[in-house]
Write a protein that holds these residues in place. Structure first.
Motif, PDB file in Angstrom:
ATOM      1  N   LEU A 166       0.808  -1.216   0.000  1.00  0.00           N
ATOM      2  CA  LEU A 166       0.000   0.000   0.000  1.00  0.00           C
ATOM      3  C   LEU A 166       0.846   1.272   0.000  1.00  0.00           C
ATOM      4  N   THR A 167       2.162   1.120  -0.080  1.00  0.00           N
ATOM      5  CA  THR A 167       3.051   2.281  -0.163  1.00  0.00           C
ATOM      6  C   THR A 167       2.951   2.898  -1.553  1.00  0.00           C
ATOM      7  N   GLU A 168       2.727   4.193  -1.609  1.00  0.00           N
ATOM      8  CA  GLU A 168       2.508   4.867  -2.891  1.00  0.00           C
ATOM      9  C   GLU A 168       3.806   5.459  -3.441  1.00  0.00           C
ATOM     10  N   ASN A 169       4.050   5.167  -4.716  1.00  0.00           N
ATOM     11  CA  ASN A 169       5.096   5.835  -5.495  1.00  0.00           C
ATOM     12  C   ASN A 169       6.485   5.733  -4.867  1.00  0.00           C
ATOM     13  N   ALA A 170       6.798   4.534  -4.395  1.00  0.00           N
ATOM     14  CA  ALA A 170       8.137   4.292  -3.852  1.00  0.00           C
ATOM     15  C   ALA A 170       9.171   4.145  -4.962  1.00  0.00           C
ATOM     16  N   PHE A 171       8.722   3.779  -6.175  1.00  0.00           N
ATOM     17  CA  PHE A 171       9.640   3.523  -7.287  1.00  0.00           C
ATOM     18  C   PHE A 171       9.192   4.277  -8.532  1.00  0.00           C
ATOM     19  N   THR A 172      10.167   4.637  -9.355  1.00  0.00           N
ATOM     20  CA  THR A 172       9.875   5.187 -10.688  1.00  0.00           C
ATOM     21  C   THR A 172      10.031   4.123 -11.765  1.00  0.00           C
ATOM     22  N   LEU A 173      10.417   2.915 -11.389  1.00  0.00           N
ATOM     23  CA  LEU A 173      10.594   1.817 -12.337  1.00  0.00           C
ATOM     24  C   LEU A 173       9.230   1.299 -12.798  1.00  0.00           C
ATOM     25  N   VAL A 174       9.122   1.074 -14.119  1.00  0.00           N
ATOM     26  CA  VAL A 174       7.893   0.534 -14.698  1.00  0.00           C
ATOM     27  C   VAL A 174       8.241  -0.726 -15.491  1.00  0.00           C
ATOM     28  N   PRO A 175       7.802  -1.896 -15.045  1.00  0.00           N
ATOM     29  CA  PRO A 175       8.057  -3.119 -15.817  1.00  0.00           C
ATOM     30  C   PRO A 175       7.270  -3.126 -17.122  1.00  0.00           C
ATOM     31  N   VAL A 176       7.911  -3.615 -18.182  1.00  0.00           N
ATOM     32  CA  VAL A 176       7.274  -3.764 -19.486  1.00  0.00           C
ATOM     33  C   VAL A 176       7.666  -5.122 -20.050  1.00  0.00           C
ATOM     34  N   MET A 177       6.758  -5.739 -20.785  1.00  0.00           N
ATOM     35  CA  MET A 177       7.033  -7.039 -21.383  1.00  0.00           C
ATOM     36  C   MET A 177       7.766  -6.864 -22.707  1.00  0.00           C
ATOM     37  N   GLU A 178       8.899  -7.540 -22.838  1.00  0.00           N
ATOM     38  CA  GLU A 178       9.652  -7.566 -24.090  1.00  0.00           C
ATOM     39  C   GLU A 178      10.029  -9.011 -24.387  1.00  0.00           C
ATOM     40  N   ASP A 179       9.453  -9.556 -25.460  1.00  0.00           N
ATOM     41  CA  ASP A 179       9.751 -10.940 -25.856  1.00  0.00           C
ATOM     42  C   ASP A 179       9.548 -11.914 -24.697  1.00  0.00           C
ATOM     43  N   HIS A 180       8.425 -11.778 -24.012  1.00  0.00           N
ATOM     44  CA  HIS A 180       8.028 -12.669 -22.911  1.00  0.00           C
ATOM     45  C   HIS A 180       8.802 -12.426 -21.615  1.00  0.00           C
ATOM     46  N   PHE A 181       9.657 -11.408 -21.581  1.00  0.00           N
ATOM     47  CA  PHE A 181      10.405 -11.069 -20.373  1.00  0.00           C
ATOM     48  C   PHE A 181       9.944  -9.713 -19.853  1.00  0.00           C
ATOM     49  N   LEU A 182       9.705  -9.620 -18.547  1.00  0.00           N
ATOM     50  CA  LEU A 182       9.439  -8.323 -17.926  1.00  0.00           C
ATOM     51  C   LEU A 182      10.762  -7.671 -17.558  1.00  0.00           C
ATOM     52  N   VAL A 183      10.957  -6.458 -18.063  1.00  0.00           N
ATOM     53  CA  VAL A 183      12.190  -5.702 -17.832  1.00  0.00           C
ATOM     54  C   VAL A 183      11.811  -4.260 -17.512  1.00  0.00           C
ATOM     55  N   PRO A 184      12.722  -3.470 -16.959  1.00  0.00           N
ATOM     56  CA  PRO A 184      12.409  -2.054 -16.721  1.00  0.00           C
ATOM     57  C   PRO A 184      12.221  -1.299 -18.033  1.00  0.00           C
ATOM     58  N   TRP A 185      11.191  -0.471 -18.070  1.00  0.00           N
ATOM     59  CA  TRP A 185      10.906   0.353 -19.244  1.00  0.00           C
ATOM     60  C   TRP A 185      12.018   1.377 -19.464  1.00  0.00           C
ATOM     61  N   LYS A 186      12.380   1.513 -20.716  1.00  0.00           N
ATOM     62  CA  LYS A 186      13.276   2.599 -21.133  1.00  0.00           C
ATOM     63  C   LYS A 186      12.594   3.283 -22.290  1.00  0.00           C
ATOM     64  N   ALA A 187      12.553   4.616 -22.271  1.00  0.00           N
ATOM     65  CA  ALA A 187      11.860   5.373 -23.307  1.00  0.00           C
ATOM     66  C   ALA A 187      12.410   4.982 -24.679  1.00  0.00           C
ATOM     67  N   LYS A 188      11.505   4.848 -25.621  1.00  0.00           N
ATOM     68  CA  LYS A 188      11.899   4.427 -26.967  1.00  0.00           C
ATOM     69  C   LYS A 188      10.893   4.979 -27.955  1.00  0.00           C
ATOM     70  N   GLU A 189      11.183   4.773 -29.244  1.00  0.00           N
ATOM     71  CA  GLU A 189      10.228   5.197 -30.261  1.00  0.00           C
ATOM     72  C   GLU A 189       8.989   4.324 -30.172  1.00  0.00           C
ATOM     73  N   LYS A 190       7.843   4.916 -30.492  1.00  0.00           N
ATOM     74  CA  LYS A 190       6.598   4.162 -30.483  1.00  0.00           C
ATOM     75  C   LYS A 190       6.609   3.092 -31.549  1.00  0.00           C
ATOM     76  N   LYS A 191       5.930   1.977 -31.248  1.00  0.00           N
ATOM     77  CA  LYS A 191       5.792   0.932 -32.247  1.00  0.00           C
ATOM     78  C   LYS A 191       4.875   1.408 -33.363  1.00  0.00           C
ATOM     79  N   ILE A 192       5.090   0.889 -34.565  1.00  0.00           N
ATOM     80  CA  ILE A 192       4.171   1.126 -35.657  1.00  0.00           C
ATOM     81  C   ILE A 192       3.094   0.059 -35.572  1.00  0.00           C
ATOM     82  N   ILE A 193       1.874   0.476 -35.377  1.00  0.00           N
ATOM     83  CA  ILE A 193       0.776  -0.479 -35.166  1.00  0.00           C
ATOM     84  C   ILE A 193       0.236  -0.962 -36.506  1.00  0.00           C
TER      85      ILE A 193
END
Length: 244
Positions: free
Chosen positions: A217-244
């Motif tokens: 219940l602790t709010e905003n303790a981290f700035t890390l955002v997990p994102v899925m890349e090729d079935h692996f959850l890793v920390p998000w790093k800003a990148k160009e948007k995907k072409i949908i």
């Protein structure tokens, strides 16, 4: 920007997530644990649906984490308590995780353009990333026993609140999105105490996991955002948007 909230892992459909950013919320405790493990230095985490699959994929040097019905799985390095995922256990290692609801929601989100995980621990940072990516959003609450939980719904409401602050476009919500956002606004002044009265918080506390409840219940303790890349959850790093 359109934001739809889905109540539980069992309700997630491909059409809910395709061409969208999906964000999975399982406050007690999967997404809180994933955020913590990556923040403590884990290289990546692979979510899988079943215990046999986790054991099959586990290789020497990897850590196995997960639970069934809130209990650590026999032979695994850790359960689903974020407090177990210390630097000593996870730093510099890859991991595999399977849980009752949270990892199932992550797998069912597989057709989304991006898959993120959020908890109270990183909710503001996740909102900022979602606004940056600037796609329509599916907020996927993992739920408990195929039902929406108070903690996931209020975290979803808080996430919407922060997205509305960051988004350039007007935000449109589905009915459940409107409900959880209004519920969050109504509880905002006393959120932690309200959430400690939730069924899941009481159940975890009764089982001896009161420290987990406080931590999750602790709010905003981290700035890390997990994102899925090729079935692996890793920390998000800003990148160009995907072409949908």
């Amino acid at each position: 920007m359109r934001i739809d909230v889905v109540a539980s892992a069992s309700e997630i459909r491909t059409e809910d997530v395709i061409h969208r950013s999906a964000v999975v919320i399982d406050v007690f405790r999967t997404t809180s644990t994933i955020v913590t493990a990556l923040a403590q230095g884990a290289i990546c985490i692979t979510p899988v649906e079943t215990v046999p699959k986790a054991k099959q994929l586990g290789l020497e040097g990897m850590f196995l984490g997960g639970e069934r019905f809130c209990k650590k799985i026999a032979g695994f390095d850790a359960g689903n308590s974020p407090l177990e995922y210390t630097k000593e256990l996870v730093e510099g290692r890859k991991g595999i995780m399977t849980t009752t609801s949270g990892t199932r929601a992550l797998i069912k989100a597989g057709k989304a353009s991006y898959i993120f995980t959020a908890a109270f621990l990183n909710v503001k940072a996740c909102a900022e990333v979602l606004a940056e990516v600037d796609l329509d959003i599916a907020i996927l609450c993992a739920g408990q026993q195929d039902r929406l939980t108070m903690e996931d719904s209020l975290c979803a409401g808080m996430l919407i609140h922060y997205i509305k602050q960051s988004a350039v476009q007007p935000v449109r919500l589905n009915d459940l999105g409107l409900v959880v956002h209004q519920a969050y606004l109504g509880c905002e002044a006393d959120l932690r105490n309200k959430l400690k009265e939730s069924n899941e918080a009481k159940r975890l506390t009764k089982q001896g996991h009161e420290k987990d409840v406080d931590y999750c219940l602790t709010e905003n303790a981290f700035t890390l955002v997990p994102v899925m890349e090729d079935h692996f959850l890793v920390p998000w790093k800003a990148k160009e948007k995907k072409i949908i």
